[in-house]
Design a protein around this motif. Sequence first.
Motif, PDB file in Angstrom:
ATOM      1  N   GLY A  39      -2.560   3.165 -46.295  1.00  0.00           N
ATOM      2  CA  GLY A  39      -2.243   4.193 -45.347  1.00  0.00           C
ATOM      3  C   GLY A  39      -0.951   4.703 -45.789  1.00  0.00           C
ATOM      4  N   PHE A  40      -0.098   3.814 -46.500  1.00  0.00           N
ATOM      5  CA  PHE A  40       1.209   4.533 -47.185  1.00  0.00           C
ATOM      6  C   PHE A  40       1.218   4.237 -48.633  1.00  0.00           C
ATOM      7  CE2 PHE A  40       1.518   2.288 -43.039  1.00  0.00           C
ATOM      8  CZ  PHE A  40       2.138   3.122 -42.120  1.00  0.00           C
ATOM      9  N   THR A  41       2.151   5.161 -49.083  1.00  0.00           N
ATOM     10  CA  THR A  41       2.484   5.182 -50.503  1.00  0.00           C
ATOM     11  C   THR A  41       3.345   4.267 -51.020  1.00  0.00           C
ATOM     12  OG1 THR A  41       4.106   6.789 -50.380  1.00  0.00           O
ATOM     13  CG2 THR A  41       2.026   7.786 -50.660  1.00  0.00           C
ATOM     14  N   ILE A  42       3.221   3.793 -52.305  1.00  0.00           N
ATOM     15  CA  ILE A  42       4.060   2.674 -52.895  1.00  0.00           C
ATOM     16  C   ILE A  42       5.799   3.267 -52.775  1.00  0.00           C
ATOM     17  CG2 ILE A  42       4.934   1.549 -55.025  1.00  0.00           C
ATOM     18  CD1 ILE A  42       2.074   1.385 -55.704  1.00  0.00           C
ATOM     19  N   GLY A  43       6.518   2.425 -52.267  1.00  0.00           N
ATOM     20  CA  GLY A  43       7.931   2.827 -52.132  1.00  0.00           C
ATOM     21  C   GLY A  43       8.280   3.029 -50.673  1.00  0.00           C
ATOM     22  N   GLY A  44       7.243   3.266 -49.808  1.00  0.00           N
ATOM     23  CA  GLY A  44       7.483   3.492 -48.399  1.00  0.00           C
ATOM     24  C   GLY A  44       6.520   2.535 -47.530  1.00  0.00           C
ATOM     25  N   ILE A  45       5.759   1.511 -48.290  1.00  0.00           N
ATOM     26  CA  ILE A  45       4.885   0.561 -47.569  1.00  0.00           C
ATOM     27  C   ILE A  45       5.601  -0.482 -46.554  1.00  0.00           C
ATOM     28  CG2 ILE A  45       3.213  -1.102 -47.763  1.00  0.00           C
ATOM     29  CD1 ILE A  45       2.477   0.220 -50.463  1.00  0.00           C
ATOM     30  N   PRO A  46       5.629  -0.253 -45.357  1.00  0.00           N
ATOM     31  CA  PRO A  46       6.348  -1.112 -44.354  1.00  0.00           C
ATOM     32  C   PRO A  46       5.484  -2.509 -44.229  1.00  0.00           C
ATOM     33  CG  PRO A  46       4.717   0.258 -43.111  1.00  0.00           C
ATOM     34  CD  PRO A  46       4.393   0.598 -44.544  1.00  0.00           C
ATOM     35  N   PRO A  47       6.191  -3.337 -43.320  1.00  0.00           N
ATOM     36  CA  PRO A  47       5.536  -4.687 -43.502  1.00  0.00           C
ATOM     37  C   PRO A  47       4.521  -4.697 -42.292  1.00  0.00           C
ATOM     38  CG  PRO A  47       7.722  -4.590 -42.501  1.00  0.00           C
ATOM     39  CD  PRO A  47       7.610  -3.047 -43.147  1.00  0.00           C
ATOM     40  N   PHE A  48       4.365  -3.630 -41.327  1.00  0.00           N
ATOM     41  CA  PHE A  48       3.304  -3.554 -40.568  1.00  0.00           C
ATOM     42  C   PHE A  48       3.002  -2.035 -40.229  1.00  0.00           C
ATOM     43  CE2 PHE A  48       7.367  -4.008 -38.571  1.00  0.00           C
ATOM     44  CZ  PHE A  48       7.421  -2.725 -38.077  1.00  0.00           C
ATOM     45  N   GLY A  49       1.842  -1.750 -39.129  1.00  0.00           N
ATOM     46  CA  GLY A  49       1.614  -0.389 -38.875  1.00  0.00           C
ATOM     47  C   GLY A  49       0.317   0.003 -39.615  1.00  0.00           C
ATOM     48  N   PHE A  50      -0.391  -0.826 -40.178  1.00  0.00           N
ATOM     49  CA  PHE A  50      -1.650  -0.542 -40.804  1.00  0.00           C
ATOM     50  C   PHE A  50      -2.924  -0.434 -40.179  1.00  0.00           C
ATOM     51  CE2 PHE A  50       0.970  -3.467 -43.179  1.00  0.00           C
ATOM     52  CZ  PHE A  50       1.602  -2.817 -44.309  1.00  0.00           C
ATOM     53  N   GLY A  51      -3.869   0.296 -40.336  1.00  0.00           N
ATOM     54  CA  GLY A  51      -4.954   0.515 -39.447  1.00  0.00           C
ATOM     55  C   GLY A  51      -6.044  -0.467 -39.784  1.00  0.00           C
ATOM     56  N   GLN A  52      -5.786  -1.567 -40.414  1.00  0.00           N
ATOM     57  CA  GLN A  52      -6.533  -2.743 -40.409  1.00  0.00           C
ATOM     58  C   GLN A  52      -5.835  -3.860 -40.521  1.00  0.00           C
ATOM     59  OE1 GLN A  52      -8.966  -3.339 -44.025  1.00  0.00           O
ATOM     60  NE2 GLN A  52      -7.327  -2.250 -45.132  1.00  0.00           N
ATOM     61  N   SER A  53      -6.309  -4.951 -40.201  1.00  0.00           N
ATOM     62  CA  SER A  53      -5.733  -6.248 -40.290  1.00  0.00           C
ATOM     63  C   SER A  53      -5.401  -6.551 -41.785  1.00  0.00           C
ATOM     64  CB  SER A  53      -6.575  -7.281 -39.750  1.00  0.00           C
ATOM     65  OG  SER A  53      -6.421  -7.428 -38.182  1.00  0.00           O
ATOM     66  N   ILE A  54      -4.143  -6.925 -42.060  1.00  0.00           N
ATOM     67  CA  ILE A  54      -3.947  -7.258 -43.599  1.00  0.00           C
ATOM     68  C   ILE A  54      -3.232  -8.584 -43.563  1.00  0.00           C
ATOM     69  CG2 ILE A  54      -2.534  -6.608 -45.584  1.00  0.00           C
ATOM     70  CD1 ILE A  54      -3.111  -3.718 -44.933  1.00  0.00           C
ATOM     71  N   ARG A  55      -3.690  -9.512 -44.539  1.00  0.00           N
ATOM     72  CA  ARG A  55      -3.094 -10.693 -44.699  1.00  0.00           C
ATOM     73  C   ARG A  55      -1.683 -10.554 -45.120  1.00  0.00           C
ATOM     74  NH1 ARG A  55      -6.087 -15.660 -47.990  1.00  0.00           N
ATOM     75  NH2 ARG A  55      -7.179 -13.611 -48.694  1.00  0.00           N
ATOM     76  N   VAL A  56      -0.710 -11.241 -44.737  1.00  0.00           N
ATOM     77  CA  VAL A  56       0.738 -11.003 -45.225  1.00  0.00           C
ATOM     78  C   VAL A  56       1.335 -12.418 -45.615  1.00  0.00           C
ATOM     79  CG1 VAL A  56       3.038 -10.693 -44.534  1.00  0.00           C
ATOM     80  CG2 VAL A  56       1.153  -9.392 -43.705  1.00  0.00           C
ATOM     81  N   VAL A  57       1.759 -12.445 -47.051  1.00  0.00           N
ATOM     82  CA  VAL A  57       2.656 -13.507 -47.475  1.00  0.00           C
ATOM     83  C   VAL A  57       4.098 -13.134 -47.292  1.00  0.00           C
ATOM     84  CG1 VAL A  57       2.719 -15.057 -49.360  1.00  0.00           C
ATOM     85  CG2 VAL A  57       0.641 -14.408 -48.603  1.00  0.00           C
ATOM     86  N   MET A  58       4.952 -13.885 -46.774  1.00  0.00           N
ATOM     87  CA  MET A  58       6.346 -13.628 -47.022  1.00  0.00           C
ATOM     88  C   MET A  58       7.152 -14.665 -47.804  1.00  0.00           C
ATOM     89  SD  MET A  58       8.909 -12.918 -43.693  1.00  0.00           S
ATOM     90  CE  MET A  58      10.081 -14.372 -43.797  1.00  0.00           C
ATOM     91  N   ASP A  59       8.050 -14.089 -48.768  1.00  0.00           N
ATOM     92  CA  ASP A  59       8.837 -14.768 -49.565  1.00  0.00           C
ATOM     93  C   ASP A  59       9.803 -15.534 -48.692  1.00  0.00           C
ATOM     94  OD1 ASP A  59      10.848 -15.506 -51.233  1.00  0.00           O
ATOM     95  OD2 ASP A  59      11.184 -13.696 -52.286  1.00  0.00           O
ATOM     96  N   PRO A  60      10.202 -16.908 -48.813  1.00  0.00           N
ATOM     97  CA  PRO A  60      10.816 -17.702 -47.994  1.00  0.00           C
ATOM     98  C   PRO A  60      12.432 -17.277 -48.205  1.00  0.00           C
ATOM     99  CG  PRO A  60       9.855 -19.090 -49.554  1.00  0.00           C
ATOM    100  CD  PRO A  60       9.421 -17.945 -49.751  1.00  0.00           C
ATOM    101  N   ASP A  61      12.758 -16.581 -49.309  1.00  0.00           N
ATOM    102  CA  ASP A  61      14.017 -16.359 -49.380  1.00  0.00           C
ATOM    103  C   ASP A  61      14.688 -14.977 -48.692  1.00  0.00           C
ATOM    104  OD1 ASP A  61      14.319 -18.017 -51.607  1.00  0.00           O
ATOM    105  OD2 ASP A  61      14.354 -16.438 -53.184  1.00  0.00           O
ATOM    106  N   LEU A  62      13.644 -14.347 -47.932  1.00  0.00           N
ATOM    107  CA  LEU A  62      14.260 -13.418 -46.931  1.00  0.00           C
ATOM    108  C   LEU A  62      14.809 -14.135 -45.614  1.00  0.00           C
ATOM    109  CD1 LEU A  62      11.131 -11.086 -47.096  1.00  0.00           C
ATOM    110  CD2 LEU A  62      13.283 -10.364 -47.919  1.00  0.00           C
ATOM    111  N   GLY A  63      14.516 -15.389 -45.613  1.00  0.00           N
ATOM    112  CA  GLY A  63      15.000 -16.203 -44.413  1.00  0.00           C
ATOM    113  C   GLY A  63      16.570 -16.505 -44.494  1.00  0.00           C
ATOM    114  N   ARG A  64      17.039 -16.145 -45.816  1.00  0.00           N
ATOM    115  CA  ARG A  64      18.279 -16.622 -45.784  1.00  0.00           C
ATOM    116  C   ARG A  64      19.355 -15.726 -45.187  1.00  0.00           C
ATOM    117  NH1 ARG A  64      19.689 -16.989 -52.154  1.00  0.00           N
ATOM    118  NH2 ARG A  64      19.573 -14.869 -51.287  1.00  0.00           N
ATOM    119  N   PHE A  65      18.765 -14.609 -44.905  1.00  0.00           N
ATOM    120  CA  PHE A  65      19.864 -13.360 -44.573  1.00  0.00           C
ATOM    121  C   PHE A  65      19.512 -12.976 -42.913  1.00  0.00           C
ATOM    122  CE2 PHE A  65      18.720 -12.517 -48.872  1.00  0.00           C
ATOM    123  CZ  PHE A  65      19.995 -12.314 -49.524  1.00  0.00           C
TER     124      PHE A  65
END
Length: 147
Positions: A105-131
Amino acid sequence: MSTRSGTGTRERVVDAAARKGVTLDVRVFEESTHTAEDAAGAVDAELGQIVKSLVFVAPAEGGAQEPILCLVSGPNRVDLARLAAVTAEPEVRRANANEARELTGFTIGGIPPFGFGQSIRVVMDPDLGRFPIVWAAAGTPTAVFPV
């Protein structure tokens, strides 16, 4: 900063966070935050603090496609073979722009990590946890929020 078009998609992200008890500090810019480099410059952050929300698809029953959202640190790339192994989806591939929009429901460049109309499987890069703070898209290519 300004309040440009895209209010509806930003509002969906804000509402999704509010349903979980989280208040977002969405920042909207005149310039694009479409790329990780653009977003890092706009918020004066390291490239690694930018969350790229990348959509991939895997075959599902009846010819449908199952979306898989990868939350990736700005300078990093997704290794398809590794993603296939992690998700147990050997035929996973990157979604094209139309598929990404239809599935999230979002265009590339603006896709958020949540807020979708359906359940979406998410995989997170562990490097994000460094910050202690990372920045993610808030529904449009000019809006981001810290988390």
